[in-house]
Write an enzyme that holds these catalytic residues in place. Structure first.
Site, PDB file in Angstrom:
ATOM      1  N   GLN A   1       4.736  -1.149  12.874  1.00 33.04           N
ATOM      2  CA  GLN A   1       4.522  -2.321  12.029  1.00 33.04           C
ATOM      3  C   GLN A   1       5.493  -3.437  12.410  1.00 33.04           C
ATOM      4  O   GLN A   1       5.121  -4.606  12.471  1.00 33.04           O
ATOM      5  CB  GLN A   1       4.702  -1.962  10.557  1.00 33.04           C
ATOM      6  CG  GLN A   1       3.594  -1.094  10.014  1.00 33.04           C
ATOM      7  CD  GLN A   1       2.269  -1.827  10.006  1.00 33.04           C
ATOM      8  OE1 GLN A   1       2.109  -2.847   9.346  1.00 33.04           O
ATOM      9  NE2 GLN A   1       1.313  -1.339  10.766  1.00 33.04           N
TER      10      GLN A   1
ATOM     11  N   GLY B   1       0.808  -1.217   0.000  1.00 26.99           N
ATOM     12  CA  GLY B   1       0.000   0.000   0.000  1.00 26.99           C
ATOM     13  C   GLY B   1       0.839   1.264   0.000  1.00 26.99           C
ATOM     14  O   GLY B   1       0.618   2.180  -0.790  1.00 26.99           O
TER      15      GLY B   1
ATOM     16  N   GLU C   1       4.656  -6.486   6.657  1.00 28.38           N
ATOM     17  CA  GLU C   1       4.666  -7.905   7.021  1.00 28.38           C
ATOM     18  C   GLU C   1       6.044  -8.401   7.449  1.00 28.38           C
ATOM     19  O   GLU C   1       6.179  -9.517   7.936  1.00 28.38           O
ATOM     20  CB  GLU C   1       4.183  -8.734   5.825  1.00 28.38           C
ATOM     21  CG  GLU C   1       2.723  -8.471   5.463  1.00 28.38           C
ATOM     22  CD  GLU C   1       2.376  -8.884   4.051  1.00 28.38           C
ATOM     23  OE1 GLU C   1       3.113  -8.494   3.118  1.00 28.38           O
ATOM     24  OE2 GLU C   1       1.391  -9.597   3.861  1.00 28.38           O
TER      25      GLU C   1
ATOM     26  N   LEU D   1       9.412   5.893   5.661  1.00 25.50           N
ATOM     27  CA  LEU D   1       8.504   7.008   5.363  1.00 25.50           C
ATOM     28  C   LEU D   1       8.045   7.706   6.640  1.00 25.50           C
ATOM     29  O   LEU D   1       7.799   8.912   6.642  1.00 25.50           O
ATOM     30  CB  LEU D   1       7.292   6.494   4.585  1.00 25.50           C
ATOM     31  CG  LEU D   1       7.636   5.915   3.199  1.00 25.50           C
ATOM     32  CD1 LEU D   1       6.430   5.185   2.619  1.00 25.50           C
ATOM     33  CD2 LEU D   1       8.093   7.025   2.250  1.00 25.50           C
ATOM     34  N   ASN D   2       7.880   6.930   7.703  1.00 27.68           N
ATOM     35  CA  ASN D   2       7.490   7.488   9.007  1.00 27.68           C
ATOM     36  C   ASN D   2       8.063   6.545  10.055  1.00 27.68           C
ATOM     37  O   ASN D   2       7.657   5.390  10.153  1.00 27.68           O
ATOM     38  CB  ASN D   2       5.957   7.583   9.115  1.00 27.68           C
ATOM     39  CG  ASN D   2       5.497   8.092  10.491  1.00 27.68           C
ATOM     40  OD1 ASN D   2       6.056   7.736  11.526  1.00 27.68           O
ATOM     41  ND2 ASN D   2       4.477   8.928  10.494  1.00 27.68           N
TER      42      ASN D   2
END
Lengths: 750, 323
Positions: free
Chosen positions: A635, A520, A702, A627-628
């Site tokens: 995650q 995503g 993941e 990105l962050n």
């Protein structure tokens, strides 16, 4: 030089635009903008929309495993207070849609293929009335046509097929390599079925407006889901709108549409009023999607120097007859380690249990934990440190295929992770460290997960007031899509985050990638970046400078010899709206793209009872640009928690007499609770990977699970000397081989 | 969930009156409501006993009287319980979650029903839920099931923790009912399934638990050891409640009760007799385990509970006899 906006991603975009920007928000550990809504209970999830006149539907599950519904005694419940209808429509689904199916799954729910399959829907004024009637509804069955399908992949006579979704990888002569090997391992491991167990159960509110359908639902990939629903109902896809701004986790279980969506739409059409269908926790467990159990044989052949000369990884998984999905167990084994002589193969047993499909990190989640446990066995045989074994076996190109790696931070992850974790304190033999009644041990495993890009679009509008709006049907399933898409736009357009609004989860917006396969962020994020690039070109023109020279920061534009001007002036009352598009292209094939990392675990095994508790974990991960840093870390943490569950507790227990799921709730399907999760350290290794995406980023969602359970299993062995080749490592499997708890075997006591 | 009516009883007499007319008592509802949702339990009439005032902990001679409506959280936090009957506090805190313990009550917890997956699934055969339908667990997935006190009809465990501690502490259940008050020793309260597994305990229709009485403190070393699949929020695979008094290096007195091992909270006086006046040693612990498990029988997936119980007993005794 600019790439055409809608090009396939055929060449790595080496311009690395984000690193040339000046706003400084990309990569920052910013809070999620929607976070306050979620923690205050004011983010509206699927079942929480208030729709006038909405009535309640409850699915009725089959109480048999295989057969044909011959009769439903509607009258037995229609007279009950509040009951409105019993829907048993041939268009109802008997299986959920697999991820990215974009067409109807198997319909005709009257044909029962597995225990607990939904066969009807009861609609009533209240949820309680509908549930009572659903449980009371008499359903009559006749026997199924044809031979019965076994319930257990180990049953005699079970049909085993090569899946259509993957081909074996063969090279050289593995048998010969095993014979020639100075050291070898030939072991069989088992992993159980897993449930996604997302916090938000599957739910849909269906509402018709003329011949158009609006669904408030909980789904991961809206542009595909629209097509799946439309195909089920015989509609054209443009007649279906899905609204899903917040999704309470999915982990694969919401990639495709599930039973409640079609049932709600059919009921709403028949009754001419909105219908809400919320699945119970038990129904989600019983009907949605399971990760297949696996039986895996791993063969590792090493030369005297500890270099792999042969590698075999063969897996038996299961699914319903005809279902294409087969857990791609060997996916990362293809590229992770050397060994030219190889055989990698997946076969699928056809059984009668609920549909098997994608559950977080399909393939690697269970394949890596087994491969990494087997690597630990090999390291022990060779007598070298397991980190050293891994470092010695990183090939310069993918074996057999010869594909180059786009980037690979595995060595760095192993080294930096080991340093942070304190790996040097590990004892190289088991049963060396005792803390009271507990054996203490350490384990390591590599992490690897394929990187994927999928087609995505996003529209970015720079409004005349100098603020920006990002729009896409991209979902945020709790991962941070709102945050990172806003950061990409803010960075590219030189805007502070307060000036960027992100609108997601509605199919009126351009089709994003959806949430799945960790793709995503890089897919929809790249589309956002390209849209912003097009806006920048227009701004440069308005300012009178080259696009390359344009500097945007804090709402000001400057560049070349042009004087700095506020964006608002430059826009002169006009919005600029651009749609960015990205599609996977040749880079997907010309490079082996994957995210990498390393897991370190310290566990305690109770010397008397065999209980295992994880004491601490460290993970070091390289997945291109971060990105962050906050959402990426989250995650990774979440993935490692999944790893704890996969290693120690999670197991779908099927009754092999009828294929029904015995532990279909969160009391008996044991995900880790807070007390099972120790301090976890996450190290993010920045890198840039142009082949993976123009953002230079790869997927992260993941990665944190892919191998984590292997590190824990290896630590269990290091602690107490018991090698369990059947996950999860519950105490009943450890007990029989535990040393005498009263014997003082420990050389070092803590 | 079947439609039902709910009334609130203002006192025990009102509750008993409603129960005499067929109402089912509900206190915290942490188990009953789940069972009602799944239609494992289908009462048409509920009487809430939460306003009956049976919610205090008061001294009872040298012992303590715990009202039936004292929540698990309040009981475990009570200073008298923590000081003099720490086994009870430990056992309660080993169970459920803070949210559940805030809601669950002393009386209700004693009546907690089994966690057998076949009992909770109305598509499956279960003699406890549907007498005469058979026992699907016997040849099914029975990893959590009992190895002691089973019958042909049922192999389900009593799953709780609190009652195991109460059993080791020689607690007494106080009830009121249509035939007047009763005092039921904990050891007599739960019943083995035999050929009627529908009744988990000896309560008669219309009979209500009003309190649990703890006898005088023993002053022994008290240990509740719960072995389970995850660190919290899981039912026991095996639990051991031990109350041991040592004198001059020998076991002077001991009480041992076991959870999730039998169909009822399990206590075996022969095990205790084998330990008393002996010096603790691994061999002695083995001997005790052998006595405890001499009639244990596994059903496949739960076979491991037999060696696990022996090892959990050894670990607990090693800890409790340390002095």
């Amino acid at each position: 030089m600019h790439l055409p906006l809608s090009d396939m991603y055929n060449q790595p975009d080496e311009r690395n635009l984000l690193d040339q920007m000046r706003q400084g928000v990309i990569g920052q550990p910013l809070d999620r903008p929607e976070g306050p809504l979620k923690v205050s209970g004011t983010a509206t999830y699927a079942a929480e929309w208030r729709i006038d006149g909405c009535v309640e539907g409850v699915l009725v599950l089959a109480g048999i495993a295989q057969g044909q519904v011959s009769k439903i005694d509607r009258d037995a419940v229609l007279s009950r207070e509040g009951v409105i209808a019993v829907i048993a429509d041939p268009a109802m689904t008997r299986r959920p849609a697999q991820g990215m199916a974009a067409k109807a799954p198997q319909q005709d729910a009257a044909k029962v293929e597995y225990f607990g399959q939904p066969v009807a829907l009861v609609v009533a004024q209240t949820f309680e009335q509908a549930r009572d009637a659903a449980l009371a509804l008499p359903i009559h069955y006749t026997d199924a046509d044809g031979d019965p399908v076994p319930f257990d992949p180990a049953a005699p006579g079970v049909k085993v097929e090569a899946p259509s979704s993957s081909k074996p990888v063969e090279g050289g002569d593995l048998d010969q390599a095993m014979q020639n090997a100075a050291f070898s391992v030939d072991v069989e491991y088992e992993t159980p079925g897993h449930a996604s167990a997302a916090m938000e159960p599957h739910a849909t509110i269906a509402q018709w407006q003329g011949d158009s359908l609006i669904l408030h639902g909980s789904y991961q990939m809206l542009s595909y889901n629209v097509k799946e629903i439309a195909d089920c109902l015989g509609l054209s896809a443009d007649k279906v709108r899905i609204i899903a701004p917040y999704v309470g986790g999915g982990f694969g279980s919401k990639l495709g549409i599930t039973h409640e969506a079609v049932a709600a739409a059919l009921a709403a059409r028949e009754l001419g009023r909105p219908v809400r269908v919320v699945m119970s926790r038990q129904q989600v467990f019983q009907t949605v999607m399971r990760r297949s159990e696996t039986r895996q044989r791993v063969r590792l052949a090493a030369d005297p120097a500890g270099r792999l000369i042969g590698l075999g990884h063969e897996a038996l998984v299961s699914n319903l007859p005809g279902e294409k999905f087969a857990e791609p167990v060997t996916q990362a084994t293809e590229f992770l380690y050397g060994g030219e002589n190889r055989l990698l193969k997946v076969e699928v047993a056809r059984i009668s249990r609920l549909t098997a499909g994608s559950v977080r990190a399909p393939g690697e989640a269970v394949g890596m934990q087994v491969l990494e446990a087997a690597m630990d066995e090999l390291a022990e045989k060779i007598g070298i440190d397991p980190i050293e074994l891994r470092k010695r076996n990183l090939p310069s190109a993918v074996p057999v295929a010869g594909t180059p790696y786009s980037s690979r931070m595995l060595t760095q992850a192993l080294e930096q992770g080991a340093e942070a974790f304190g790996w040097s304190a590990r004892q190289d033999r088991p049963c060396q460290t005792r803390d009271g009644d507990w054996w203490i041990g350490m384990g390591v495993a590599s992490a690897a997960r394929v990187n994927m890009m999928v087609p995505a679009k996003a529209r970015v509008t720079l409004k005349a007031d100098g603020s920006a709006v990002v729009e896409s049907d991209q979902t945020d399933i709790g991962t941070g899509s709102y945050a990172i898409l806003g950061q990409i736009a803010g960075e590219m357009l030189g805007l502070p985050m307060a000036r960027v609004d992100v609108k997601l989860g509605d199919t009126v917006h351009p089709a994003g990638a959806g949430s799945g396969g960790s793709f995503g962020a890089i897919s929809t994020g790249s589309a956002v970046m390209y849209a912003c690039e097009a806006i920048r070109a227009k701004l440069a023109k308005a300012l009178g400078c080259d696009a390359d020279a344009l500097v945007l920061k804090d709402g000001m534009a400057s560049g070349g010899n042009a004087p700095a001007r506020p964006l608002r002036d430059l826009l002169n009352g006009e919005d600029i709206a651009e749609t960015g598009t990205i599609k996977p292209g040749k880079t997907a094939k010309s490079f082996s793209q994957a995210s990498y990392g390393a897991f370190f675990a310290e566990v305690a095994v109770h010397a008397f009872t065999g209980e295992v508790r994880v004491r601490r974990m460290t993970g070091a991960f390289g997945f291109g640009r971060v990105l962050n840093a906050k959402t990426a870390r989250s995650q990774c943490l979440g993935g490692m928690v999944w790893g704890i569950g996969s290693a120690l507790t999670e197991e779908l227990a099927f009754d092999t007499r009828d294929g029904h799921l015995v532990n279909h709730d969160l009391a008996e399907y044991h995900v880790p609770v807070h007390a099972d999760v120790p301090a976890i350290e996450v190290i993010l290794l920045e890198e840039r990977d142009a082949a993976a995406s123009p953002l230079q980023a790869k997927g992260v969602g993941e990665l944190g699970i892919c191998g984590a359970a292997g590190a824990i299993a290896n630590a269990v062995y290091n602690a107490c000397g018991v090698r369990v080749r059947s996950f999860p490592l519950t105490l009943d499997k450890i007990l029989p081989a535990l040393p005498d708890p009263f014997a003082s075997g420990a050389d070092t006591a803590l | 969930m079947k439609p039902f009516t709910l009334d609130h009883a203002a006192n025990a007499a009102a509750a008993l009156s409603a129960m005499g007319q067929g109402a089912t008592a509900i206190a915290g509802g942490t188990n009953l409501v789940d069972l009602m949702k799944l239609q494992v339990a289908t009462p048409e009439r509920l009487v809430s006993i939460r306003r009956t005032g049976l919610d205090s902990i008061v001294p009872d001679g040298t012992g303590l009287r715990i009202g039936a409506l004292v929540t698990n959280a309040d009981c475990a936090a009570d200073m008298r319980v923590r000081q003099d009957w720490p086994l009870l506090a430990q056992a309660i805190l080993a169970g459920a979650s803070p949210q559940l313990r805030n809601r669950a009550t002393t009386g209700g917890n004693l009546c907690q029903r089994t966690r057998c997956g076949y009992f909770y699934d109305t598509t499956q055969a279960c003699n406890k839920r549907a007498p005469g339908s058979g026992c699907a667990a016997r040849d099914g997935f029975n990893r959590i099931h009992a190895v002691l006190g089973t019958s042909d009809a049922c192999i389900a465990t009593y799953p709780g923790d609190m009652a195991v501690a109460l059993l080791a502490l020689d607690a007494v259940v106080l009830t009121e009912g249509p035939f007047g008050p009763r005092q039921i020793p904990l050891a007599m309260f739960h019943r083995e399934p035999g050929d009627d597994p529908t009744r988990d305990n000896v309560l008669q229709p219309g009979e209500l638990i009003t309190a649990v009485r703890l006898p005088a403190p023993t002053g022994g070393t008290q240990v509740y050891r719960k072995v389970r699949d995850r660190a919290s929020y899981a039912f026991a695979l095996v639990s051991v409640a031990a109350d041991v008094t040592m004198e001059e290096g020998r076991i002077a007195r001991c009480a041992l009760a076991f959870g999730s091992l039998g169909t009822v909270p399990w206590r075996d006086s022969a095990v205790e007799a084998a330990l008393v006046v002996e010096k603790p040693s691994p061999a002695l612990f083995d001997q005790a385990a052998e006595i405890l498990l001499r009639q244990a029988r596994g059903f496949g997936a739960n076979d491991f509970k037999i060696p696990l119980a022996a090892r959990a007993l050894a670990a607990t005794l090693a800890q409790a006899t340390k002095g």
